[in-house]
Write an enzyme that holds these catalytic residues in place. Structure first.
Site, PDB file in Angstrom:
ATOM      1  N   ASN A 194       0.859  -1.185   0.000  1.00 10.07           N
ATOM      2  CA  ASN A 194       0.000   0.000   0.000  1.00 10.07           C
ATOM      3  C   ASN A 194       0.894   1.233   0.000  1.00 10.07           C
ATOM      4  O   ASN A 194       1.375   1.680   1.041  1.00 10.07           O
ATOM      5  CB  ASN A 194      -0.928  -0.013   1.214  1.00 10.07           C
ATOM      6  N   GLU A 195       1.142   1.751  -1.174  1.00 13.51           N
ATOM      7  CA  GLU A 195       2.071   2.852  -1.370  1.00 13.51           C
ATOM      8  C   GLU A 195       1.407   4.194  -1.027  1.00 13.51           C
ATOM      9  O   GLU A 195       0.188   4.261  -0.804  1.00 13.51           O
ATOM     10  CB  GLU A 195       2.553   2.871  -2.825  1.00 13.51           C
ATOM     11  N   PRO A 196       2.202   5.260  -0.949  1.00  8.16           N
ATOM     12  CA  PRO A 196       1.633   6.587  -0.725  1.00  8.16           C
ATOM     13  C   PRO A 196       0.462   6.863  -1.674  1.00  8.16           C
ATOM     14  O   PRO A 196       0.543   6.586  -2.876  1.00  8.16           O
ATOM     15  CB  PRO A 196       2.812   7.521  -0.986  1.00  8.16           C
ATOM     16  N   THR A 200      10.383   2.004  -3.748  1.00  6.73           N
ATOM     17  CA  THR A 200      10.170   0.590  -3.433  1.00  6.73           C
ATOM     18  C   THR A 200      10.880  -0.290  -4.452  1.00  6.73           C
ATOM     19  O   THR A 200      11.532  -1.284  -4.111  1.00  6.73           O
ATOM     20  CB  THR A 200       8.665   0.268  -3.416  1.00  6.73           C
ATOM     21  N   SER A 239      -2.541   5.498  -0.987  1.00  4.38           N
ATOM     22  CA  SER A 239      -3.526   4.439  -0.738  1.00  4.38           C
ATOM     23  C   SER A 239      -4.607   4.931   0.214  1.00  4.38           C
ATOM     24  O   SER A 239      -4.338   5.685   1.161  1.00  4.38           O
ATOM     25  CB  SER A 239      -2.847   3.205  -0.139  1.00  4.38           C
TER      26      SER A 239
END
Length: 639
Positions: free
Chosen positions: A162-164, A181, A166
């Site tokens: 869940n990246e920035p 990432t 999300s």
């Protein structure tokens, strides 16, 4: 009263945090917590449902669970697992697959039924992913929901993938990976260009439904993002901050990962302190930096308004504190890293005697010496010390394949020019080209290719050391066995690594040892190389008297720099010395432009080094000290 004091210390922390002295101790504690859950569920005739994570963080947890299964009879017959995520696309049998990871680290060593294992499927057609994700959520629900979800945290603040950006109510879905990432994963894939751009991940909303959530983080590399997650405002830019909204979460950290939390980094802001010299220096430098003031201009009002009233009262007046700290910082500066002959050395970082010292610069990779302390290296040679450099590893995993072809082509042309038969060499070359044309990401190179890559880095290191002024007799290539796997994952340190290091130390009997202390190295080679040196010195200390007169200095610069309050020796560099250092770095041509494993810093190594050296000098200048072009920094390690 103790509880009130703890609440005061942790008032900046917005969720529960448990801190252990090291990652191993913390991992055992988490494993015991999981085992207790499993046993309690079994006693009640129900199944434990676990949410599992991958990556380096949970490896020791899984190892301890395997141990408990083998030695204590912990059964996983009634355990159901759901993994957080998987790269997409990804074959299950790929080395980088989380299916492979989980089986290697846990499932192949316990008695869990295969039908109880659930991992997102990276082999799906893209059009089938959405339906899979809906079913994954249903499977979790049908199992009764997650009893315990374990998490790591990425440097973007991601949990799962869940990246920035999300959403806090997001479910299992296909996501696009953040560039950082992918950079962090590049070593596992043999280069960032081979890292998938997408992944299937449980959503934050899915994670939130777990009855318990444990987020683990180890090492100082994670400290900045841990601070944001624990103390920062809730933000989609740092998805882990959403965990502040959960009543069921706990962060489990080692001391290094917790090091930037307010209660450890600036404890004077939350409690009364025992003001030893080390903490006082740190606090005064911090205050000067916060206010952008020279140390000697700090006032009592500055102290009082920034949590340092206790220090002012106990050890004031503040001007005397300022003078004391200013002098301590000033005394770290020396143009004589080997000690200044015939000088009063009571306030100097290095001893005056012996005037000509034997020094060993240990370099984990073949370029760390000139990148991190090239100016000091050259200065030691110029000042007449007997300087040796020891390249601990071959660095042969960090050379591009086309460099190999270029050098072998040169060898063929050279041999033909002097009339030598090149039939065999051409055969080797053809085999290399054929292998490279079919090579999979992160596939182990053939021995011939690894040899050539090692030769390239060796030739560059010799050129750099010669440029610094060393004779060939003082240039040592150790090729420590732990590194020579041909893979990014290295072997454990063995007795041969330590023996080779002891032999070199015994041969030189140095008064000074310089070692890489940049443990933020994303490859982990620096900390391994340092521990080998430390073990060798500690063993020799038991029988060799010269070790008592040997000082161990740590350098940084390839990845990070020491903080100002930590520095015990600062070697200023003139503009000309900065240029000489740059030329020494340039000898490492295979590492210029874009190295194979650049980490998350896009700058070339020589640019990084100069920027960090100038930044150190600027920080000294801002504290009210002399203005230098650049500075290399060192911390003495007392073993």
């Amino acid at each position: 009263m103790a509880r009130l004091n703890l609440l005061e210390e942790t008032r900046y922390e917005k969720l529960p945090v448990t801190i252990y002295p090291d990652a191993q101790t913390a991992s055992v504690a988490v494993a015991q917590r999981i085992a207790k859950l499993i046993r309690n569920k079994q006693a009640n005739g129900s199944k434990a449902v676990l949410g599992l994570a991958t990556g380096a963080t949970p490896v020791a947890v899984y190892k301890e669970l395997v141990r408990m299964h083998r030695e204590e009879g912990l059964s996983f017959q009634h355990v159901i697992t759901f993994n957080l995520d998987e790269y997409f696309p990804m074959q299950n049998d790929a080395e980088q697959s989380y299916v492979t990871f989980m089986h290697q680290n846990l499932f192949d060593h316990i008695d869990i039924p295969a039908q109880n294992i659930h991992i997102p499927d990276g082999t799906l057609r893209k059009e089938d992913v959405a339906a899979f994700c809906i079913n994954y959520e249903k499977q979790i629900e049908d199992a009764g929901g997650l009893d315990l979800q374990i998490l790591g945290i990425g440097r973007t603040g991601h949990i799962g993938f869940n990246e920035p950006g999300s959403a806090p109510n997001s479910g299992t879905r296909l996501v696009t990976l953040d560039d950082l990432t992918r950079s962090d994963a590049s070593r596992d894939f043999g280069g960032k260009e081979n890292v998938p751009t997408k992944a299937i991940t449980m959503g934050i909303g899915t994670i939130f439904k777990a009855r318990e959530i444990v987020l683990m983080a180890w090492s100082a590399k994670k400290a900045p993002i841990v601070k944001k997650a624990v103390e920062g405002e809730i933000s989609g830019e740092v998805p882990a901050t959403y965990l502040q909204l959960s009543d069921n979460v706990e962060f489990v950290l080692d001391a290094d990962a917790a090091s930037e939390l307010t209660r450890f980094y600036t404890p004077w802001l939350v409690k009364d302190c025992v003001w030893d010299e080390k903490l006082k220096k740190k606090a005064v430098i911090w205050l000067a930096s916060e206010l952008n003031k020279p140390v000697l201009k700090l006032t009592e009002e500055d102290y009082n308004n920034h949590g340092m009233a206790q220090l002012a009262v106990e050890q004031g007046p503040v001007y005397n504190i300022n003078i004391d700290i200013f002098n301590k910082i000033q005394h770290t500066i020396t143009g004589w890293p080997g000690g200044k002959p015939n000088a009063d050395d009571t306030q100097r970082p290095e001893r005056a005697e012996p005037a000509k010292k034997r020094s060993i610069v240990f370099s984990p990779h073949p370029d760390d010496d000139v990148i991190s302390m090239g100016g000091t290296f050259i200065r030691l040679v110029d000042q007449g010390h007997d300087v040796h450099v020891a390249y601990q590893t071959s660095g042969n995993t960090a050379v591009w394949d086309d460099e190999v072809l270029r050098y072998v082509e040169f060898a063929i042309d050279f041999n033909e020019s002097i009339g030598n038969d090149t039939t065999h060499l051409k055969g080797v070359y053809d085999t290399m080209r054929s292998f490279m044309g079919q090579k999979h990401p992160n596939q182990i190179d053939t021995q011939e290719i690894r040899n050539v890559k090692g030769f390239i880095r060796k030739a560059e290191a010799i050129a750099g050391a010669r440029y610094a002024g060393l004779p060939d007799s003082n240039i040592h290539f150790m090729a420590l066995p732990f590194y020579e796997t041909g893979k990014t994952k290295k072997n454990a340190v063995g007795e041969e690594d330590i023996r080779l290091t002891m032999e070199l130390l015994q041969k030189v009997k140095p008064h000074q040892v310089f070692a890489a202390g940049d443990f933020a190295d994303p490859h982990g080679t620096h900390i391994v190389a340092f521990n080998i040196i430390l073990t060798a010195l500690q063993r020799l200390k038991q029988t060799e008297t010269w070790v008592n007169d040997c000082w161990l200095w740590l350098y940084r610069g390839a990845w990070h720099e020491f903080e100002t309050h930590e520095i015990e020796m600062a070697v200023p560099l003139s503009p000309q010395e900065v240029l000489r250092k740059r030329q020494a770095i340039f000898k490492h041509q295979s590492q210029k432009d874009t190295p194979v494993f650049p980490g998350d810093d896009a700058r070339e190594f020589w640019v990084r080094a100069e920027d960090r050296n100038r930044d150190t000098a600027n920080k000294y200048n801002q504290l009210g000290l002399a203005e230098y072009e650049a500075m290399e920094a060192f911390v003495r390690y007392k073993f």
